[in-house]
Design an enzyme around this catalytic site. Structure first.
Site, PDB file in Angstrom:
ATOM      1  N   SER A 242      -6.133  -3.746  -0.144  1.00  0.00           N
ATOM      2  CA  SER A 242      -7.709  -3.837  -0.111  1.00  0.00           C
ATOM      3  C   SER A 242      -8.439  -3.630   1.285  1.00  0.00           C
ATOM      4  CB  SER A 242      -7.662  -4.685  -1.159  1.00  0.00           C
ATOM      5  OG  SER A 242      -9.153  -4.302  -1.819  1.00  0.00           O
TER       6      SER A 242
ATOM      7  N   ASP B  34      -5.520   2.381 -10.175  1.00  0.00           N
ATOM      8  CA  ASP B  34      -6.075   1.247  -9.686  1.00  0.00           C
ATOM      9  C   ASP B  34      -7.662   1.621 -10.195  1.00  0.00           C
ATOM     10  OD1 ASP B  34      -7.636  -0.293  -7.907  1.00  0.00           O
ATOM     11  OD2 ASP B  34      -6.407   0.353  -6.496  1.00  0.00           O
TER      12      ASP B  34
ATOM     13  N   HIS C 154      -4.332  -2.523  -9.475  1.00  0.00           N
ATOM     14  CA  HIS C 154      -5.283  -3.100  -7.942  1.00  0.00           C
ATOM     15  C   HIS C 154      -4.018  -3.975  -7.600  1.00  0.00           C
ATOM     16  CE1 HIS C 154      -7.911  -2.728  -4.756  1.00  0.00           C
ATOM     17  NE2 HIS C 154      -8.398  -4.376  -4.604  1.00  0.00           N
TER      18      HIS C 154
END
Length: 317
Positions: A139, A265, A291
């Site tokens: 991320s 996502d 995600h």
């Protein structure tokens, strides 16, 4: 390696939330080190020590993550089972203790990535001279790692290969996605931990930013405008989200790199996923996964697929 999404996790939101909250994380016995940063602050790193002749994987976590995050525990447990070494690098303020400097961390923190990797690689190379040295970012950490890879180009060769998982490659598109509808649940989750940290930071440095404006922030755009952008040298949120986005430098990367983003996502809509990168970059966009989710198997599910995908990529380098 194709990702086989379980039929019982039918949406990007479920594939994001369930693995993070509901699947049991493996236990990992970390060894912690505290390093002094070049600006006299500190960071904490959690290590697992493997065999001298086997690789080392460095992990940079996501926004408000840590070595306790589900993806960190799952990857480090797999590395331990293979007798590889592993390191989870905590961004400033994410190891359970507030950092000392008038700053936090951010998606374009390539300078921070650079000094950490350079020190880790030099120390690891002395003890493990014939072993591979890999880097992985998740991320926010994935975006920052990609920024360092692209900005450093050939100098990034201290790393043998890299992976970026669910990186917000287009920060403006991702920020807009997280500012409406059901996605606000993720924004509220982040702000619930970011705002108390900011109050403590104001105790350290009164007047560092506008307290009332920070507390009133309802989304990441407002928060970044008050805190993240000005503390880290950006004019405002728009400047930060543009200049820090990894999408701009994918064609500049010179070492083998996997960029893995699920098309469902919720943090970055599929239409914003880049289609161009250097020949060293593999863009892998499975249809499902959420995600940093990628749960597999029957109920209650397992976290196995993602760490195996990462290690499989590294083993091929």
């Amino acid at each position: 390696m194709n990702y086989p999404a379980p039929a019982w996790l039918p949406s990007g939101h479920l594939q994001t939330i369930y693995p993070a909250l509901c699947i049991r994380k493996p236990s990992v016995p970390f060894r912690r080190e505290r390093w002094t940063s070049p600006d006299d602050d500190f960071i904490d790193l959690d290590f697992i020590d493997g065999a001298p002749e086997l690789p080392c994987v460095v992990l940079f976590h996501g926004l408000e993550g840590s070595s306790d995050s589900h993806y960190a525990r799952a990857l480090m447990a797999l590395l331990q089972s293979k007798n590889w070494s592993g390191v989870v690098v905590h961004f400033r303020g994410c190891s359970g203790e507030l950092n000392r400097a008038p700053r936090f961390y951010h998606s374009g923190d390539s300078q921070e990535i650079g000094w950490v990797l350079q020190r880790l690689q030099s120390e690891y190379a002395i003890k493990h001279p014939k072993s591979n040295f890999f880097a992985c970012g998740v991320s926010l950490g994935g975006n920052a790692l990609l920024r360092w890879l692209g900005e450093s180009q050939q100098q990034a060769a201290i790393v043998d290969a890299a992976c970026a998982i669910s990186a917000p490659l287009d920060l403006a598109a991702g920020g807009a996605s997280l500012s409406s509808g059901f996605n606000l649940i993720y924004t509220r989750m982040f702000l619930q931990t970011l705002k108390p940290k900011c109050l403590k930071k104001l105790d350290q440095f009164p007047g560092l930013f506008d307290k009332d404006a920070m507390l009133q922030a309802k989304n990441l755009y407002d928060f970044d405008n008050v805190v993240t952008a000005p503390l880290h040298g950006y004019r405002d949120t728009n400047d930060y989200w543009d200049r820090a986005s990894a999408k701009h430098i994918l064609e500049d990367i010179r070492i083998p790199t996997l960029v893995l983003n699920a098309q469902n996502d919720p943090f970055l809509p599929a239409r914003h996923l880049p289609s161009k990168a250097s020949s060293q970059v593999r863009l892998e966009y499975p249809q499902f996964g959420g995600h940093v989710g990628f749960a597999v198997g029957g109920l209650p599910g397992k976290l196995d697929w993602l760490p195996h995908r990462i290690v499989h990529f590294f083993e091929g380098k």
